[in-house]
Design an enzyme around this catalytic site. Structure first.
Site, PDB file in Angstrom:
ATOM      1  N   HIS A 245       0.802  -1.230   0.000  1.00 26.89           N
ATOM      2  CA  HIS A 245       0.000   0.000   0.000  1.00 26.89           C
ATOM      3  C   HIS A 245       0.831   1.275   0.000  1.00 26.89           C
ATOM      4  O   HIS A 245       0.273   2.372  -0.036  1.00 26.89           O
ATOM      5  CB  HIS A 245      -0.954   0.025   1.201  1.00 26.89           C
ATOM      6  CG  HIS A 245      -0.251   0.225   2.506  1.00 26.89           C
ATOM      7  ND1 HIS A 245       0.313  -0.814   3.202  1.00 26.89           N
ATOM      8  CD2 HIS A 245      -0.001   1.336   3.229  1.00 26.89           C
ATOM      9  CE1 HIS A 245       0.879  -0.347   4.310  1.00 26.89           C
ATOM     10  NE2 HIS A 245       0.708   0.960   4.342  1.00 26.89           N
TER      11      HIS A 245
HETATM   12  C1  UD1 Z   1      -1.748   5.323   6.340  1.00 26.95           C
HETATM   13  C2  UD1 Z   1      -0.387   5.747   6.898  1.00 26.95           C
HETATM   14  C3  UD1 Z   1       0.619   4.629   6.658  1.00 26.95           C
HETATM   15  C4  UD1 Z   1       0.117   3.319   7.163  1.00 26.95           C
HETATM   16  C5  UD1 Z   1      -1.238   3.022   6.541  1.00 26.95           C
HETATM   17  C6  UD1 Z   1      -1.812   1.733   7.005  1.00 26.95           C
HETATM   18  C7  UD1 Z   1       0.088   8.148   6.776  1.00 26.95           C
HETATM   19  C8  UD1 Z   1       0.901   9.172   6.105  1.00 26.95           C
HETATM   20  N1  UD1 Z   1       0.106   6.933   6.219  1.00 26.95           N
HETATM   21  O1  UD1 Z   1      -1.603   5.220   4.934  1.00 26.95           O
HETATM   22  O2  UD1 Z   1       1.815   4.961   7.338  1.00 26.95           O
HETATM   23  O3  UD1 Z   1       1.016   2.298   6.839  1.00 26.95           O
HETATM   24  O4  UD1 Z   1      -2.118   4.091   6.903  1.00 26.95           O
HETATM   25  O5  UD1 Z   1      -3.010   1.490   6.370  1.00 26.95           O
HETATM   26  O6  UD1 Z   1      -0.532   8.428   7.775  1.00 26.95           O
HETATM   27  N2  UD1 Z   1      -9.170   4.806   2.724  1.00 26.95           N
HETATM   28  C9  UD1 Z   1     -10.372   4.159   2.759  1.00 26.95           C
HETATM   29  N3  UD1 Z   1     -10.835   3.752   3.973  1.00 26.95           N
HETATM   30  C10 UD1 Z   1     -10.168   3.980   5.130  1.00 26.95           C
HETATM   31  C11 UD1 Z   1      -8.943   4.666   5.063  1.00 26.95           C
HETATM   32  C12 UD1 Z   1      -8.447   5.056   3.860  1.00 26.95           C
HETATM   33  O7  UD1 Z   1     -11.002   3.929   1.741  1.00 26.95           O
HETATM   34  O8  UD1 Z   1     -10.657   3.571   6.208  1.00 26.95           O
HETATM   35  C13 UD1 Z   1      -8.633   5.227   1.415  1.00 26.95           C
HETATM   36  C14 UD1 Z   1      -8.920   6.666   1.116  1.00 26.95           C
HETATM   37  O9  UD1 Z   1      -9.206   6.760  -0.222  1.00 26.95           O
HETATM   38  C15 UD1 Z   1      -7.615   7.357   1.377  1.00 26.95           C
HETATM   39  C16 UD1 Z   1      -6.582   6.266   1.072  1.00 26.95           C
HETATM   40  O10 UD1 Z   1      -7.231   5.049   1.422  1.00 26.95           O
HETATM   41  O11 UD1 Z   1      -7.452   8.485   0.586  1.00 26.95           O
HETATM   42  C17 UD1 Z   1      -5.339   6.402   1.875  1.00 26.95           C
HETATM   43  O12 UD1 Z   1      -5.627   6.562   3.263  1.00 26.95           O
HETATM   44  P1  UD1 Z   1      -4.649   7.437   4.186  1.00 26.95           P
HETATM   45  O13 UD1 Z   1      -5.095   7.381   5.597  1.00 26.95           O
HETATM   46  O14 UD1 Z   1      -4.466   8.788   3.588  1.00 26.95           O
HETATM   47  O15 UD1 Z   1      -3.254   6.729   4.038  1.00 26.95           O
HETATM   48  P2  UD1 Z   1      -2.862   5.194   3.983  1.00 26.95           P
HETATM   49  O16 UD1 Z   1      -2.377   4.875   2.634  1.00 26.95           O
HETATM   50  O17 UD1 Z   1      -3.941   4.337   4.564  1.00 26.95           O
END
Ligand code: UD1
Length: 428
Positions: A245
């Site tokens: 991811h």
């Molecule tokens: C975040 C952390 C990363 C961690 C990861 C674990 C930061 C910078 N990154 O990355 O260190 O390894 O979490 O998962 O904080 N989304 C959903 N549902 C959710 C959450 C996210 O659909 O419950 C989607 C959204 O479109 C979002 C994307 O995933 O834009 C990324 O989510 P985000 O929290 O920005 O970062 P992660 O890639 O999850």
């Protein structure tokens, strides 16, 4: 008699935070139940920023880890880095002004970690950072920026291994603030492992087949005869477990294509099981790469789908993210784990499962020197070569690093509760 009370706020935001806070809560409860009247009583509240909000990215972890319902939910959700970090900062500052805690505890390196530490320090509230001192030395990783800044402003830095202390010392952090306590993720892993092994995920994924066909063939895994390897019997069929991811891997089409090329070769040897992060699912679709993946609507898969269906056999088998216990069960039975996660590098070291990390740096180098971890970046040849080593039995046996013993949270709570400066203790 004078009673002393400390008010602590514990912060969670994203998936990798939950298993780091659960042991702290157990350790605080244990501390409070001690009959030693000289100890402070710790009153704590749990704040969820809402960075992760899907049922399978958040609620499932609360259930599996038996975390209490958050006392406060900030409902921040997704967004660009500035937007997400800024929203947490704004909302958490309001909480701090109302609650006036003595201490804020943040864990890990996600955007919520930095935002909450920053809000607290600006209000002169002490901050403890659990999992301090990790450095990948790659400032393109958002987590590296979060680590550097959170460590720079925290009052108590709890490190998982000695290189964390060295990194912090090089950055000029005074040694009185640094405490080597071990890896808190290992507390959760050891606490839940037995329970995890009793979940039904292996049967649901068709990895515990009943068919005599699967049981009768040789148990030797062989590079030369992948078909035979795929049918190798044991109580669990051989499989690779994957997570992917990181933006550097999944937001860059060329990088993702290279990784997938390596993975499709690996899938000739055994099925690759991939609980897909929402970010990755989106990108696979955006890059029109769905042809290499088989998306299953649930993790209920029949063994024939891996072994007999020609169309599916050489695909990466995907399903929604799993909860903590199911994932731990799958990880502890895997032949090999392929990942770009941080915590999984540590968990595989403890479980002694070969780990192939799809990155060119790690902030957890102890997993390379003492554990089972190797870095292959996004290089398809290296991915295949490392899987071959696993198939040939050329795997390293890991040493469990010192203090990765399941008692890290207790050490943290004991240190915070008897802090020598006395700045924490307030008469209740
Ligand atoms: C975040 C952390 C990363 C961690 C990861 C674990 C930061 C910078 N990154 O990355 O260190 O390894 O979490 O998962 O904080 N989304 C959903 N549902 C959710 C959450 C996210 O659909 O419950 C989607 C959204 O479109 C979002 C994307 O995933 O834009 C990324 O989510 P985000 O929290 O920005 O970062 P992660 O890639 O999850």
């Amino acid at each position: 008699m004078t009673s002393l009370t400390n008010n602590w706020l514990l912060v969670v935001g994203a998936r990798p935070n939950f298993m780091k806070v659960a042991p702290l809560i157990r350790a605080i409860d244990k501390h409070n139940s001690s009959r030693d009247s000289s100890l402070v009583t710790i009153h704590y509240s749990l704040v969820h920023t809402g960075q992760h909000y899907d049922a399978n990215m958040s609620d499932a972890f609360f259930r599996d880890l038996k975390l209490p319902e958050p006392d406060l939910h900030l409902g921040v959700g997704s967004g660009n880095h500035g937007e997400q970090t800024g929203k947490v900062l704004i909302e958490f500052e309001k909480v701090l002004m109302k609650e006036q805690p003595d201490l804020v505890i943040v864990v890990g390196d996600v955007n919520s970690t930095l935002a909450c530490a920053l809000a607290a320090v600006k209000l002169h509230i002490e901050v403890a950072h659990v999992e301090a001192g990790l450095r990948s030395f790659d400032r393109n990783m958002p987590e590296e920026i979060n680590r550097l800044l959170t460590d720079a402003i925290s009052d108590y830095l709890f490190t998982p291994s000695p290189e964390g202390d060295e990194n912090l010392a090089k950055e000029g952090i005074p040694s009185e603030k640094i405490f080597l306590v071990g890896d808190i993720m290992v507390d959760s892993l050891l606490f839940h492992l037995d329970q995890a092994k009793s979940t039904d995920i292996l049967s649901r994924l068709g990895l515990k087949p009943q068919s005599s066909d699967f049981r009768s063939s040789s148990s030797k895994l062989s590079v030369e005869d992948p078909e035979r390897s795929r049918r190798a019997p044991c109580s669990t069929l051989p499989y690779a477990l994957m997570t992917l991811h990181r933006p550097a891997n999944v937001d860059d089409k060329q990088a993702l294509e290279k990784i997938v090329r390596g993975l499709l070769e690996v899938s000739a040897h055994f099925p690759i099981l991939f609980p897909v992060h929402p970010r990755t699912a989106k990108q696979i679709k955006a890059f029109d790469m769905e042809g290499s993946f088989q998306f299953h609507s649930s993790p209920d898969i029949k063994p024939e789908e891996y072994f007999e269906n020609e169309a599916l056999k050489r695909k990466i088998h995907c399903f929604s993210p799993l909860g903590y216990l199911d994932f731990l069960n799958l990880m502890s039975n895997a032949k090999v784990v392929l990942t770009d996660s941080g915590g999984i590098q540590e968990e595989t070291t403890v479980l002694n499962i070969p780990c192939i990390t799809l990155r060119d740096t790690t902030e957890r180098p102890i997993t390379l020197t003492e554990g089972t971890n190797v870095l292959v970046h996004n290089d398809p040849e290296k991915i295949v070569a490392e899987v071959r080593k696993v198939l040939d039995g050329q795997t390293r046996v890991s040493q469990c690093p010192s203090l990765w013993d399941g008692h890290t949270a207790e050490r943290i709570v004991a240190i915070l509760a008897r802090h020598p400066c006395g700045g924490l203790a307030k008469h209740g």
